[in-house]
Every structure is written in structure tokens, then in C-alpha cells.
Design a protein around this motif. Structure first.
Motif, PDB file in Angstrom:
ATOM      1  N   LEU A  95       0.857  -1.188   0.000  1.00 29.05           N
ATOM      2  CA  LEU A  95       0.000   0.000   0.000  1.00 29.05           C
ATOM      3  C   LEU A  95       0.891   1.235   0.000  1.00 29.05           C
ATOM      4  O   LEU A  95       1.392   1.666   1.036  1.00 29.05           O
ATOM      5  CB  LEU A  95      -0.896  -0.003   1.245  1.00 29.05           C
ATOM      6  CG  LEU A  95      -1.898   1.144   1.356  1.00 29.05           C
ATOM      7  CD1 LEU A  95      -2.972   1.029   0.268  1.00 29.05           C
ATOM      8  CD2 LEU A  95      -2.544   1.175   2.737  1.00 29.05           C
ATOM      9  N   GLU A  96       1.082   1.789  -1.180  1.00 29.74           N
ATOM     10  CA  GLU A  96       1.892   3.004  -1.306  1.00 29.74           C
ATOM     11  C   GLU A  96       1.383   3.824  -2.487  1.00 29.74           C
ATOM     12  O   GLU A  96       0.940   3.293  -3.500  1.00 29.74           O
ATOM     13  CB  GLU A  96       3.375   2.688  -1.448  1.00 29.74           C
ATOM     14  CG  GLU A  96       3.739   1.763  -2.585  1.00 29.74           C
ATOM     15  CD  GLU A  96       5.229   1.436  -2.615  1.00 29.74           C
ATOM     16  OE1 GLU A  96       6.039   2.379  -2.503  1.00 29.74           O
ATOM     17  OE2 GLU A  96       5.583   0.253  -2.765  1.00 29.74           O
ATOM     18  N   ARG A  97       1.482   5.103  -2.316  1.00 29.54           N
ATOM     19  CA  ARG A  97       0.951   6.047  -3.293  1.00 29.54           C
ATOM     20  C   ARG A  97       1.954   6.281  -4.409  1.00 29.54           C
ATOM     21  O   ARG A  97       3.134   6.514  -4.164  1.00 29.54           O
ATOM     22  CB  ARG A  97       0.628   7.369  -2.590  1.00 29.54           C
ATOM     23  CG  ARG A  97       0.058   8.464  -3.458  1.00 29.54           C
ATOM     24  CD  ARG A  97      -0.127   9.737  -2.621  1.00 29.54           C
ATOM     25  NE  ARG A  97      -0.678  10.845  -3.386  1.00 29.54           N
ATOM     26  CZ  ARG A  97       0.061  11.673  -4.120  1.00 29.54           C
ATOM     27  NH1 ARG A  97       1.378  11.517  -4.197  1.00 29.54           N
ATOM     28  NH2 ARG A  97      -0.516  12.667  -4.779  1.00 29.54           N
ATOM     29  N   TYR A  98       1.483   6.200  -5.653  1.00 34.52           N
ATOM     30  CA  TYR A  98       2.321   6.640  -6.767  1.00 34.52           C
ATOM     31  C   TYR A  98       2.632   8.127  -6.596  1.00 34.52           C
ATOM     32  O   TYR A  98       1.852   8.873  -5.988  1.00 34.52           O
ATOM     33  CB  TYR A  98       1.612   6.418  -8.098  1.00 34.52           C
ATOM     34  CG  TYR A  98       1.879   5.066  -8.732  1.00 34.52           C
ATOM     35  CD1 TYR A  98       3.136   4.758  -9.223  1.00 34.52           C
ATOM     36  CD2 TYR A  98       0.869   4.110  -8.845  1.00 34.52           C
ATOM     37  CE1 TYR A  98       3.383   3.530  -9.831  1.00 34.52           C
ATOM     38  CE2 TYR A  98       1.103   2.880  -9.447  1.00 34.52           C
ATOM     39  CZ  TYR A  98       2.366   2.599  -9.931  1.00 34.52           C
ATOM     40  OH  TYR A  98       2.612   1.381 -10.509  1.00 34.52           O
ATOM     41  N   SER A  99       3.756   8.561  -7.137  1.00 32.49           N
ATOM     42  CA  SER A  99       4.168   9.957  -6.955  1.00 32.49           C
ATOM     43  C   SER A  99       3.118  10.932  -7.484  1.00 32.49           C
ATOM     44  O   SER A  99       2.958  12.031  -6.947  1.00 32.49           O
ATOM     45  CB  SER A  99       5.508  10.209  -7.639  1.00 32.49           C
ATOM     46  OG  SER A  99       5.437   9.889  -9.018  1.00 32.49           O
ATOM     47  N   ASP A 100       2.376  10.550  -8.522  1.00 32.18           N
ATOM     48  CA  ASP A 100       1.330  11.432  -9.051  1.00 32.18           C
ATOM     49  C   ASP A 100      -0.037  11.156  -8.414  1.00 32.18           C
ATOM     50  O   ASP A 100      -1.031  11.800  -8.754  1.00 32.18           O
ATOM     51  CB  ASP A 100       1.231  11.303 -10.569  1.00 32.18           C
ATOM     52  CG  ASP A 100       0.856   9.902 -11.040  1.00 32.18           C
ATOM     53  OD1 ASP A 100       0.599   9.023 -10.178  1.00 32.18           O
ATOM     54  OD2 ASP A 100       0.818   9.669 -12.269  1.00 32.18           O
ATOM     55  N   GLY A 101      -0.100  10.195  -7.491  1.00 34.75           N
ATOM     56  CA  GLY A 101      -1.331   9.914  -6.767  1.00 34.75           C
ATOM     57  C   GLY A 101      -2.394   9.176  -7.541  1.00 34.75           C
ATOM     58  O   GLY A 101      -3.535   9.062  -7.066  1.00 34.75           O
ATOM     59  N   ARG A 102      -2.054   8.645  -8.713  1.00 38.93           N
ATOM     60  CA  ARG A 102      -3.110   8.097  -9.562  1.00 38.93           C
ATOM     61  C   ARG A 102      -3.805   6.878  -8.948  1.00 38.93           C
ATOM     62  O   ARG A 102      -4.988   6.636  -9.223  1.00 38.93           O
ATOM     63  CB  ARG A 102      -2.561   7.734 -10.945  1.00 38.93           C
ATOM     64  CG  ARG A 102      -1.462   6.680 -10.984  1.00 38.93           C
ATOM     65  CD  ARG A 102      -0.929   6.545 -12.423  1.00 38.93           C
ATOM     66  NE  ARG A 102       0.083   5.509 -12.589  1.00 38.93           N
ATOM     67  CZ  ARG A 102       1.371   5.670 -12.352  1.00 38.93           C
ATOM     68  NH1 ARG A 102       1.819   6.846 -11.920  1.00 38.93           N
ATOM     69  NH2 ARG A 102       2.219   4.688 -12.569  1.00 38.93           N
ATOM     70  N   ASN A 103      -3.129   6.110  -8.114  1.00 40.20           N
ATOM     71  CA  ASN A 103      -3.779   4.923  -7.533  1.00 40.20           C
ATOM     72  C   ASN A 103      -4.580   5.256  -6.272  1.00 40.20           C
ATOM     73  O   ASN A 103      -5.335   4.411  -5.786  1.00 40.20           O
ATOM     74  CB  ASN A 103      -2.762   3.825  -7.242  1.00 40.20           C
ATOM     75  CG  ASN A 103      -1.683   4.253  -6.261  1.00 40.20           C
ATOM     76  OD1 ASN A 103      -1.239   5.402  -6.265  1.00 40.20           O
ATOM     77  ND2 ASN A 103      -1.247   3.335  -5.406  1.00 40.20           N
ATOM     78  N   TYR A 104      -4.419   6.473  -5.736  1.00 39.18           N
ATOM     79  CA  TYR A 104      -5.196   6.904  -4.576  1.00 39.18           C
ATOM     80  C   TYR A 104      -6.297   7.909  -4.948  1.00 39.18           C
ATOM     81  O   TYR A 104      -7.102   8.292  -4.096  1.00 39.18           O
ATOM     82  CB  TYR A 104      -4.295   7.593  -3.544  1.00 39.18           C
ATOM     83  CG  TYR A 104      -3.488   6.673  -2.655  1.00 39.18           C
ATOM     84  CD1 TYR A 104      -3.223   5.353  -2.994  1.00 39.18           C
ATOM     85  CD2 TYR A 104      -2.968   7.141  -1.448  1.00 39.18           C
ATOM     86  CE1 TYR A 104      -2.464   4.537  -2.186  1.00 39.18           C
ATOM     87  CE2 TYR A 104      -2.211   6.328  -0.618  1.00 39.18           C
ATOM     88  CZ  TYR A 104      -1.959   5.023  -0.986  1.00 39.18           C
ATOM     89  OH  TYR A 104      -1.215   4.217  -0.176  1.00 39.18           O
ATOM     90  N   ALA A 105      -6.332   8.320  -6.196  1.00 39.17           N
ATOM     91  CA  ALA A 105      -7.226   9.406  -6.613  1.00 39.17           C
ATOM     92  C   ALA A 105      -8.688   9.104  -6.275  1.00 39.17           C
ATOM     93  O   ALA A 105      -9.194   8.003  -6.528  1.00 39.17           O
ATOM     94  CB  ALA A 105      -7.086   9.650  -8.112  1.00 39.17           C
TER      95      ALA A 105
END
Length: 318
Positions: A95-105
Motif C-alpha cells: 500500500l503506497e501512493r504513486y508519486s502522481d497519486g493516480r492509484n489513490y485518486a
């Protein structure tokens, strides 16, 4: 604190000489299996076959997309790893956020935490008795995105490239007060980790037979304050001997089973200390004309102490 050594790999790493790594002291190794609903790491099968053939404690991880269906992602992971997930295999949600946040958007912290819990529960159901934990950052833990009651594999790189010996000599990290079972301390030249268990205990943990099996936040007994009067009383005072031996045995086992049990231990021992002091005061007060004998007062106080010790013994059961 006893530790053992491990590493993890994905398609970014080449073929490893797992047998040589095992001989060098490596105990466990995890390979990326899947990501999202459809992606399979192209080197997963090669990596995991080598890991298991070398006799290492094996495991795999799934890179999460919390803005997708958790059940679909869990089903994808389960189908991919099932051929290899035999007894002693471990599973990890990355569980970690991609630098651009696309998987947490589009998801808030509470929704991400619920997503993670759903994925973890689905994998537990698919592989009964096998360990399912979470790999995640200090930021995710602090933000409340991580379920509380799961084993924690924690990445933090205080030195950049570093040998295992440096991590083994360092204090155990405690992000937001949580004690990880595994610390990934460097990603250079490969992802290296240490587990806070001996090899024998880690293998037992992975196999589901270790006594501290469901609590990730294990607290060493040297962090539990045991009053001096308790230490002094253990070899004598037969009226409390059995209950105190329960406490002594639990503490000497190496770990309190959880932070909750450790807190109960400290609270109840403090209660017993207060009861011991009360006994002395009451006995001394007899000289001023009390209505009970010293034996009667002590028996009444010990009855309360026995009840407290019984409660503590139950709390410390695995």
C-alpha cells in the motif's frame, strides 16, 4: 533483539542465485506477484520458484490501487499465487501512493483503510492459516490508512546503501508507535530487510505456529515495568506463588502478546503493588486496636490479589 535477514524482488531485478544467498544467511524472500486488477509481474514465477527451491521462507506482494475494486484485486492476486502458496507462505499488500497519486485518486484515508482491510480479509479466507500483512510507509500509517491488527513490513532508508549488520545494530523503528515485524532498511543495490525474530521464530511465525501469532506490535518484556516488590516476592509468599508464576512465565517467554496485554500487565501489577502496601498498613494498624487478626487481613487482601492475577493470566494467553 534477535533478527533474521531477507530481501524482495520484482521485474526490476535479474535472476538471483537464491541457493548462494541462503548459504550467506538469507532467511526469507518475497517477490512481486501482481498489481491492480490485471497486471502480473513478468518475473514472478521465475523469482518465486527459485526462492522456494532454495528453502527460503517465501512470500509475495500485490501493489494496491485503492480506487479500484478490492475484491477484484484480491481475486487477481489469489489466482496468481495459488500454485506456490503452500504452508508457510506469506502474503503482503503493498500500500503506497504513486508519486502522481493516480492509484489513490478519489479516495479519502478512511476509504483506503477500509479497502486494505477488505483485500486482506479476502486473502486470509483464500489461504487459511497463512500470514497476510501490509507493506506501507510512515506517511500512510500516520494518515490512518493502515488497518491496526495486521503484521507490518515497514520501509525506511536512513542511510541509503547499508549492510545488514548496520540495521541489526540500530533500534527498531516505531512509525506512529507501531512496531513492524519487518523493516526494509535499504533499496540499494536491492531491497533488503530484517525481521525482528530469529530464523527459527520467523519460520514458526510464517507457519502459523508461533505463540505471538496475530499481533504485529509485539512488545519486548524489557519494556514492561515490573515492580521490585513483585520480583522479590516470587520465590516466597506461597499464597500468591501460582499466580505470580503465571506472570513470570509469560514475561520470560520473550514477548508480551500485544501492546494491549503489556498495558494490562503494567496496570495489574501496579494494582497488586498497591494491595501489598495496603496489607502492611492494615497489619501495622492492628496495634491501634483493629477488629481483625493479621492473618484475616492478609487473607482478604490476597483474595483480591489472586483475582487480579487470574485476570492477568487470561490476558496473556496466546
Amino acid at each position: 533483539m534477535a533478527t533474521c535477514r531477507g530481501m524482495d524482488v520484482s521485474s526490476y531485478q535479474g535472476i538471483q542465485d537464491w541457493a548462494a544467498l541462503r548459504k550467506s544467511g538469507l532467511v526469507f524472500a518475497f517477490a512481486k506477484a501482481t498489481e491492480g486488477r490485471r497486471t502480473v509481474d513478468p518475473k514472478y514465477a521465475t523469482h518465486i520458484k527459485g526462492i522456494l527451491a532454495a528453502g527460503l521462507v517465501g512470500g509475495s506482494y500485490h501493489f494496491a490501487w485503492p480506487n479500484q475494486d478490492p475484491k477484484a484485486e484480491a481475486a487477481h492476486y489469489i489466482a496468481t499465487v495459488r500454485p506456490y502458496a503452500k504452508a508457510g507462505y506469506t502474503h503482503w499488500l503493498d500500500l503506497e501512493r504513486y508519486s502522481d497519486g493516480r492509484n489513490y485518486a478519489g479516495r479519502n484515508n478512511a476509504e483506503i483503510r477500509a479497502w486494505a482491510a477488505t483485500w486482506i480479509n479476502a486473502v486470509k479466507v483464500a489461504f487459511p492459516g497463512q500470514r497476510v500483512g501490509i507493506y506501507t510507509s510512515g506517511d500512510d500509517i500516520a494518515a490512518g490508512r493502515v488497518p491496526a491488527d495486521v503484521p507490518l513490513w515497514y520501509p525506511a532508508y536512513p542511510w541509503g546503501e547499508a549492510p545488514y549488520s548496520r540495521a541489526e545494530a540500530a533500534p527498531q523503528p516505531r512509525p506512529s508507535g507501531r512496531a513492524p515485524i519487518i523493516w526494509q532498511f535499504t533499496s540499494t543495490p536491492v531491497d533488503r530487510s530484517i525481521a525482528y525474530l530469529s530464523e527459527a521464530d520467523f519460520r514458526a511465525w510464517a507457519g502459523g505456529t508461533a505463540p505471538h501469532n496475530e499481533e504485529p506490535d509485539m512488545q519486548p518484556t524489557d519494556q514492561i515495568a515490573v515492580p521490585d516488590w513483585v520480583k522479590a516476592a516470587w520465590p516466597k509468599d506461597k499464597g500468591l506463588a501460582d499466580g505470580k508464576m503465571q506472570v513470570q512465565t509469560a514475561l520470560a517467554s520473550g514477548y508480551a502478546h500485544s501492546r494491549k496485554a503489556a498495558e494490562q500487565t503494567t496496570a495489574i501489577l501496579a494494582q497488586l503493588g498497591a494491595q501489598a502496601a495496603t496489607i502492611d498498613k492494615l497489619v501495622n494498624a492492628l496495634g491501634a486496636g483493629g477488629g481483625l487478626t493479621a492473618a484475616e487481613i492478609k487473607a482478604a487482601a490476597e483474595a483480591g490479589a489472586e483475582a487480579a492475577l487470574a485476570k492477568l493470566g487470561e490476558a496473556l494467553q496466546p
